[in-house]
Motif scaffolding. Structure first.
Motif, PDB file in Angstrom:
ATOM      1  N   LEU A  26      -1.228 -32.557 -14.739  1.00  0.00           N
ATOM      2  CA  LEU A  26      -2.506 -32.557 -14.014  1.00  0.00           C
ATOM      3  C   LEU A  26      -3.440 -33.639 -14.544  1.00  0.00           C
ATOM      4  N   ALA A  27      -3.446 -33.832 -15.858  1.00  0.00           N
ATOM      5  CA  ALA A  27      -4.313 -34.866 -16.442  1.00  0.00           C
ATOM      6  C   ALA A  27      -3.867 -36.262 -16.035  1.00  0.00           C
ATOM      7  N   LEU A  54      -4.773 -25.350 -13.303  1.00  0.00           N
ATOM      8  CA  LEU A  54      -3.760 -24.957 -14.274  1.00  0.00           C
ATOM      9  C   LEU A  54      -3.323 -23.514 -14.063  1.00  0.00           C
ATOM     10  N   TRP A 100      -6.859 -32.528 -13.435  1.00  0.00           N
ATOM     11  CA  TRP A 100      -6.914 -31.408 -14.369  1.00  0.00           C
ATOM     12  C   TRP A 100      -8.173 -30.580 -14.173  1.00  0.00           C
ATOM     13  N   SER A 101      -7.970 -29.279 -14.118  1.00  0.00           N
ATOM     14  CA  SER A 101      -9.051 -28.302 -14.149  1.00  0.00           C
ATOM     15  C   SER A 101      -8.431 -26.979 -14.559  1.00  0.00           C
ATOM     16  N   PRO A 102      -9.212 -26.091 -15.170  1.00  0.00           N
ATOM     17  CA  PRO A 102      -8.665 -24.789 -15.544  1.00  0.00           C
ATOM     18  C   PRO A 102      -8.166 -24.002 -14.331  1.00  0.00           C
ATOM     19  N   THR A 113       2.233 -28.653 -17.735  1.00  0.00           N
ATOM     20  CA  THR A 113       1.428 -28.594 -16.525  1.00  0.00           C
ATOM     21  C   THR A 113       0.074 -29.255 -16.736  1.00  0.00           C
ATOM     22  N   SER A 114      -0.533 -28.995 -17.881  1.00  0.00           N
ATOM     23  CA  SER A 114      -1.817 -29.625 -18.193  1.00  0.00           C
ATOM     24  C   SER A 114      -1.683 -31.142 -18.260  1.00  0.00           C
ATOM     25  N   GLU A 115      -0.610 -31.586 -18.895  1.00  0.00           N
ATOM     26  CA  GLU A 115      -0.404 -33.031 -19.006  1.00  0.00           C
ATOM     27  C   GLU A 115      -0.170 -33.663 -17.635  1.00  0.00           C
ATOM     28  N   ALA A 148       2.559 -24.482 -20.058  1.00  0.00           N
ATOM     29  CA  ALA A 148       1.124 -24.744 -19.973  1.00  0.00           C
ATOM     30  C   ALA A 148       0.811 -26.170 -20.420  1.00  0.00           C
ATOM     31  N   ALA A 149       1.457 -26.618 -21.493  1.00  0.00           N
ATOM     32  CA  ALA A 149       1.218 -27.981 -21.982  1.00  0.00           C
ATOM     33  C   ALA A 149       1.710 -29.024 -20.989  1.00  0.00           C
TER      34      ALA A 149
END
Length: 111
Positions: A81-82, A92, A87-89, A77-79, A74-75
């Motif tokens: 995407l950012a 993610l 990035w968006s929920p 993937t979030s990074e 999750a971390a």
């Protein structure tokens, strides 16, 4: 033995949890179920789907690794995407669902 016949319970949990998380993400499930379902999915399911490839037999070690791998995925993937300014929920959860389902369906490496 294929992934579908070897681990039907795991496949059911991963597919069901992925579908529930996506339903929550797209607003098809409301409170009070939304937060627990998404937290379960993001915090446990990706690691649960990928742990079969590790060959660990101890249940406590499997549970611990499922959470650790899920949080790490999750971390990361979030990074990613950012960094890509995407990035968006929704993105993610969608990407984690794809990784979880693909990881669960992929055949383990023969030993």
């Amino acid at each position: 033995m294929t992934a579908l016949t070897g681990r039907p319970a795991l496949l059911a949990v991963v597919l069901g949890s992925s579908a529930a998380a996506l339903a929550c993400t797209f607003g098809l499930v409301g409170q009070p179920w939304r937060a627990p379902l998404v937290f379960w999915f993001v915090g446990v399911v990706p690691g649960l789907a990928l742990q079969g490839r590790l060959g660990i037999k101890d249940p406590l070690a499997r549970a611990t690794l499922a959470v650790a791998v899920s949080v790490a995925l999750a971390a990361l993937t979030s990074e990613a995407l950012a960094i890509a300014s995407l990035w968006s929920p929704t993105a993610l959860v969608l990407l984690l669902a794809v990784v979880s389902i693909a990881g669960c369906l992929h055949r383990p490496v023969p030993r």
